[in-house]
Design an enzyme around this catalytic site. Structure first.
Site, PDB file in Angstrom:
ATOM      1  N   GLU A  69      -4.631  -8.867  -0.743  1.00 44.32           N
ATOM      2  CA  GLU A  69      -5.497  -8.634   0.427  1.00 44.32           C
ATOM      3  C   GLU A  69      -6.927  -8.568  -0.065  1.00 44.32           C
ATOM      4  O   GLU A  69      -7.244  -7.756  -0.943  1.00 44.32           O
ATOM      5  CB  GLU A  69      -5.140  -7.328   1.152  1.00 44.32           C
ATOM      6  CG  GLU A  69      -3.840  -7.406   1.921  1.00 44.32           C
ATOM      7  CD  GLU A  69      -3.552  -6.151   2.746  1.00 44.32           C
ATOM      8  OE1 GLU A  69      -4.518  -5.482   3.184  1.00 44.32           O
ATOM      9  OE2 GLU A  69      -2.362  -5.853   2.939  1.00 44.32           O
TER      10      GLU A  69
ATOM     11  N   GLU B 254       0.834  -1.199   0.000  1.00 39.82           N
ATOM     12  CA  GLU B 254       0.000   0.000   0.000  1.00 39.82           C
ATOM     13  C   GLU B 254       0.876   1.258   0.000  1.00 39.82           C
ATOM     14  O   GLU B 254       0.758   2.145   0.868  1.00 39.82           O
ATOM     15  CB  GLU B 254      -1.012  -0.017   1.155  1.00 39.82           C
ATOM     16  CG  GLU B 254      -1.977  -1.182   1.007  1.00 39.82           C
ATOM     17  CD  GLU B 254      -3.249  -1.100   1.866  1.00 39.82           C
ATOM     18  OE1 GLU B 254      -3.331  -0.265   2.754  1.00 39.82           O
ATOM     19  OE2 GLU B 254      -4.181  -1.904   1.588  1.00 39.82           O
TER      20      GLU B 254
HETATM   21  O1  AHR Z   1      -5.313  -6.203   6.537  1.00 42.66           O
HETATM   22  C1  AHR Z   1      -5.313  -5.057   7.338  1.00 42.66           C
HETATM   23  C2  AHR Z   1      -4.672  -3.868   6.637  1.00 42.66           C
HETATM   24  O2  AHR Z   1      -5.431  -3.527   5.516  1.00 42.66           O
HETATM   25  C3  AHR Z   1      -3.293  -4.083   6.087  1.00 42.66           C
HETATM   26  O3  AHR Z   1      -2.315  -3.917   7.042  1.00 42.66           O
HETATM   27  C4  AHR Z   1      -3.188  -3.025   5.039  1.00 42.66           C
HETATM   28  O4  AHR Z   1      -2.322  -3.382   3.989  1.00 42.66           O
HETATM   29  C5  AHR Z   1      -4.630  -2.846   4.575  1.00 42.66           C
HETATM   30  O5  AHR Z   1      -4.996  -1.524   4.540  1.00 42.66           O
END
Ligand code: AHR
Length: 515
Positions: free
Chosen positions: A316, A195
């Site tokens: 994710e 991110e």
């Molecule tokens: O999964 C939780 C958080 O969500 C992670 O640390 C981040 O990459 C995303 O914003």
């Protein structure tokens, strides 16, 4: 081509259909083109966040909770059963605050730091590189390391790669040996930041692209298999991010990531089990919205990389609810109902369609955080409905994709996205077909008439099945109670001259085995 009869009745936009549903599904076995569903689609993610690591995966060797050299035994056994193909670590946002040297050497000497991203909780670094990579070996899964770009140097990243993977007699590799590990670990997947547009450095895609190019020069290959370098990718619909990285990084990256979470705009108090019909369908619509989102990212990638040298990975994804009452808001501990199971099943069916480009997906996260497989409380553990979906879908790992033809319209629900009346995905391995079928309707049963190219000529076909559903979609498995949601043998099907008639109850997921 076989004519598909669509019997789904009653188009309703913004509400649920009001009649029984019936759909014909045909599996085109003969059109399978050898596309293999990479097992990495079933990947997991573990971050130093809340009790994912401490209390989840790791309790330490001195704990009263039964453990194997510090790894929590009940959790380890449950994960082993899932055949996790790949596990991402140490973040997430934590990765860009993580300095790997803090997590090696004698535990009592490791620095204690504040986990600034996640509630300021004290991090004692007792779980570090050795503990993670040894766990991956025990689980027989591939590690996916997320490197620190946001607050780390290129030198620090270079040395981490060397520490983990070099077999030379360098000082860094010798340090690993002194810490008890003679041979390098087999690390292939390496993320260059996470991110980068947000917690990973607040960068613009142009700037990040240059940073990626610089850092990757120094992440060298020490093993025979070259590092698979993953660029930090877009959040949801940030197509400009993907476009800029494709243009400026191109084939220097092995893959670019995308993150996609499903929450709900308004529903109950926002916790996992508190929702009305709107909250149920709205989140399923968001989850299904990943399909057009990925299609658009892939269309951009196709323009710059028609030969598909760069992969897309969804490192994710999953549901994101308000935390359970009484828990630390920074720890993202949430319950997991049948609604979460539906999100998992629908998402996995979508990923399976696009594996010519999508090569990995990592649900967030494996234990105690967001849409977890497993929840723990003290010495108790529960398997969530999402765990059971991953368990039932294991059969698709590394199997050949079989196109399924059916008409899923009319849609069941729409707000900002659509929920189909049915979702089907099929694969074949060692002569056995598996079909995962989802009926998202929480009110209506769905009869599926399933056949396949060789159906009529096939003699002695054996069809068996497993089902996951719940008396109520709000149900979840809670500590100290017998599980309300667990897979059961599925029997509600019969063969007729046209195919196998499968009677799906409301809000159910069925996986059939055909051999
Ligand atoms: O999964 C939780 C958080 O969500 C992670 O640390 C981040 O990459 C995303 O914003």
């Amino acid at each position: 081509m076989k004519k598909i009869i669509v019997l789904a009745i009653a188009l309703t936009v913004g509400s649920v259909v009001s009649a029984q549903m019936k759909t014909a599904v045909h599996l085109h076995e003969n059109q399978a083109d050898g596309t293999i569903i990479p097992k990495e689609i079933y990947g997991q993610f573990s971050e130093h966040l809340g009790s994912c690591i401490y209390g989840g995966l790791w309790v330490g060797p001195d704990s009263d909770i039964p453990n194997i050299n510090g790894y929590r035994k009940d959790v380890f056994d449950a994960l082993k059963r899932l055949q996790i193909p790949v596990l991402r670590w140490p973040g997430g946002c934590f990765a860009d605050d993580y300095h790997w040297m803090d997590g090696i050497g004698p535990m009592e000497k490791r620095p204690k730091i504040s986990n600034n991203n996640w509630g300021g909780t004290m991090e004692d670094n007792s779980f570090g590189t050795h503990e993670f990579l040894n766990l991956c070996e025990m689980l027989e899964c591939q590690p996916y390391i997320s490197g620190n770009v946001g607050s780390g140097t290129a030198e620090e990243m270079a040395k981490w790669v060397e520490y983990m993977t070099s077999d030379s007699k360098s000082t860094v590799a010798d340090m690993r040996r002194a810490n008890g590990r003679e041979k390098p670990w087999n690390v292939k997947y390496f993320g260059i930041g996470n991110e980068a547009w947000g917690c990973g450095g607040n960068m613009r895609p142009e700037y990040y692209s240059d940073v990626f190019r610089r850092y990757t020069v120094y992440t060298r290959n020490f093993l025979e298999t070259p590092l698979y370098k993953i660029a930090s990718g877009a959040c949801d619909y940030d197509y400009a991010w993907t476009e800029t990285c494709m243009k400026m990084i191109g084939g220097r990256m092995s893959a670019i990531a995308v993150h996609y979470y499903s929450g709900v705009e308004r529903s109950g108090d926002g916790t996992a089990a508190s929702f009305d019909d709107y909250g149920y369908y709205n989140v399923l619509a968001k989850a299904c919205g990943i399909e057009p989102c990925l299609l658009r990212h892939m269309e951009i990638m196709d323009r710059y990389d028609p030969d598909r040298n760069v992969d897309l990975i969804v490192d994710e994804w999953g549901t994101w609810w308000s935390v359970e009452p009484g828990t630390n808001p920074g720890h993202l501990f949430q319950q997991n109902t049948m609604r979460d199971a539906m999100v998992a099943a629908l998402s996995l069916n979508i990923f399976q369609k696009y594996t010519k480009r999508i090569k990995m997906a990592n649900i967030a996260q494996v234990v105690n955080v967001l849409q977890a497989m497993i929840l723990t409380k003290g010495n108790q553990m529960v398997l969530t409905p999402t765990y059971h979906i991953f368990d039932m879908y294991r059969v698709h790992q590394d199997a050949e994709y079989i196109p399924a033809e059916y008409e899923s319209e009319p849609i069941l629900w729409t707000s900002k996205g659509n929920v189909p009346t049915l979702s089907v995905s099929a694969s074949r391995k060692d002569g056995v077909m598996h079909v995962s079928i989802v009926n998202p309707s929480k009110d209506k049963t769905h009869t599926v008439l399933l056949d396949w190219d060789s159906f009529k000529s096939a003699k002695n076909v054996k069809v068996s099945g497993v089902i996951l559903n719940a008396a109520d979609v709000h149900d979840f498995n809670d500590f100290g109670q017998s599980p309300k949601i667990a897979p059961e043998e599925f029997k509600d099907m019969r063969r007729n001259s046209e195919g196998i008639e499968v009677k799906m109850p409301q809000a159910s997921v069925v996986v059939l085995e055909i051999k």
